[in-house]
Design a protein around this motif. Structure first.
Motif, PDB file in Angstrom:
ATOM      1  N   VAL A  53      42.489  22.503  71.337  1.00 27.92           N
ATOM      2  CA  VAL A  53      41.103  22.223  71.672  1.00 27.92           C
ATOM      3  C   VAL A  53      40.673  20.999  70.868  1.00 27.92           C
ATOM      4  CG1 VAL A  53      38.754  23.119  71.647  1.00 27.92           C
ATOM      5  CG2 VAL A  53      40.657  24.658  72.106  1.00 27.92           C
ATOM      6  N   SER A  54      40.196  19.955  71.553  1.00 25.97           N
ATOM      7  CA  SER A  54      39.844  18.726  70.853  1.00 25.97           C
ATOM      8  C   SER A  54      38.572  18.924  70.030  1.00 25.97           C
ATOM      9  CB  SER A  54      39.638  17.582  71.850  1.00 25.97           C
ATOM     10  OG  SER A  54      38.589  17.902  72.737  1.00 25.97           O
ATOM     11  N   GLY A  55      38.611  18.449  68.800  1.00 30.23           N
ATOM     12  CA  GLY A  55      37.456  18.524  67.911  1.00 30.23           C
ATOM     13  C   GLY A  55      37.259  19.874  67.238  1.00 30.23           C
ATOM     14  N   ALA A  56      38.070  20.852  67.540  1.00 32.43           N
ATOM     15  CA  ALA A  56      37.925  22.180  66.947  1.00 32.43           C
ATOM     16  C   ALA A  56      38.706  22.264  65.639  1.00 32.43           C
ATOM     17  CB  ALA A  56      38.421  23.242  67.911  1.00 32.43           C
ATOM     18  N   LYS A  57      38.166  23.020  64.697  1.00 31.94           N
ATOM     19  CA  LYS A  57      38.874  23.247  63.444  1.00 31.94           C
ATOM     20  C   LYS A  57      38.448  24.587  62.860  1.00 31.94           C
ATOM     21  CE  LYS A  57      35.541  20.639  60.703  1.00 31.94           C
ATOM     22  NZ  LYS A  57      35.352  19.567  59.753  1.00 31.94           N
ATOM     23  N   VAL A  58      39.337  25.141  62.061  1.00 35.17           N
ATOM     24  CA  VAL A  58      39.088  26.401  61.384  1.00 35.17           C
ATOM     25  C   VAL A  58      39.261  26.145  59.892  1.00 35.17           C
ATOM     26  CG1 VAL A  58      39.888  28.764  61.052  1.00 35.17           C
ATOM     27  CG2 VAL A  58      39.843  27.785  63.339  1.00 35.17           C
ATOM     28  N   GLU A  59      38.249  26.514  59.103  1.00 32.25           N
ATOM     29  CA  GLU A  59      38.302  26.310  57.659  1.00 32.25           C
ATOM     30  C   GLU A  59      38.582  27.638  56.975  1.00 32.25           C
ATOM     31  OE1 GLU A  59      34.531  24.576  56.794  1.00 32.25           O
ATOM     32  OE2 GLU A  59      35.104  22.615  57.593  1.00 32.25           O
ATOM     33  N   ALA A  60      39.371  27.580  55.903  1.00 32.02           N
ATOM     34  CA  ALA A  60      39.754  28.785  55.180  1.00 32.02           C
ATOM     35  C   ALA A  60      39.839  28.485  53.692  1.00 32.02           C
ATOM     36  CB  ALA A  60      41.080  29.312  55.681  1.00 32.02           C
ATOM     37  N   LYS A  61      39.668  29.540  52.892  1.00 33.98           N
ATOM     38  CA  LYS A  61      39.782  29.432  51.440  1.00 33.98           C
ATOM     39  C   LYS A  61      41.072  30.136  51.025  1.00 33.98           C
ATOM     40  CE  LYS A  61      37.491  30.704  47.163  1.00 33.98           C
ATOM     41  NZ  LYS A  61      36.395  31.452  46.555  1.00 33.98           N
ATOM     42  N   VAL A  62      41.842  29.490  50.150  1.00 34.52           N
ATOM     43  CA  VAL A  62      43.109  30.060  49.690  1.00 34.52           C
ATOM     44  C   VAL A  62      42.815  31.091  48.607  1.00 34.52           C
ATOM     45  CG1 VAL A  62      45.309  29.563  48.595  1.00 34.52           C
ATOM     46  CG2 VAL A  62      44.354  27.944  50.230  1.00 34.52           C
TER      47      VAL A  62
END
Length: 101
Positions: A53-62
């Protein structure tokens, strides 16, 4: 809202707040990670990528880096007095999903 991400050759369906063990990433504990390979985003409207999906992102904390449980393999050849025992612990990174955009 959920997303399907790809990392380490595997695909994961995640939601905000999920804790997921992914293949080892070269990051320290407490760092933020962004997954750009988002294959699909679902909710009220479903977006499916071709392949992403263009422009999509998922952010996560380690949260942690570690090793999984030990897996033991045996090799045995009859009548040859040949026996081999190996152990392996697969490294992983535990992440908590913070944002889906």
């Amino acid at each position: 809202m959920y997303a399907v991400i790809e990392t380490g050759g595997k695909q994961y369906q995640v939601k905000v707040g999920d804790k997921v063990k992914v293949e080892k990433l070269n990051v320290e504990e407490g760092d933020l990670v962004t997954f750009d390979r988002v294959l699909a985003i679902g909710g009220e409207e479903i977006k499916i990528g071709t392949p992403v999906v263009s422009g999509a992102k998922v952010e996560a904390k380690v949260l942690a880096n570690g090793k999984g449980k030990k897996v033991i393999t045996y090799k045995y050849k009859a009548k040859k007095n040949e026996r081999t025992k190996k152990g392996h612990r697969q490294p992983f990174t535990l992440v908590e999903i913070t944002n889906i955009a």
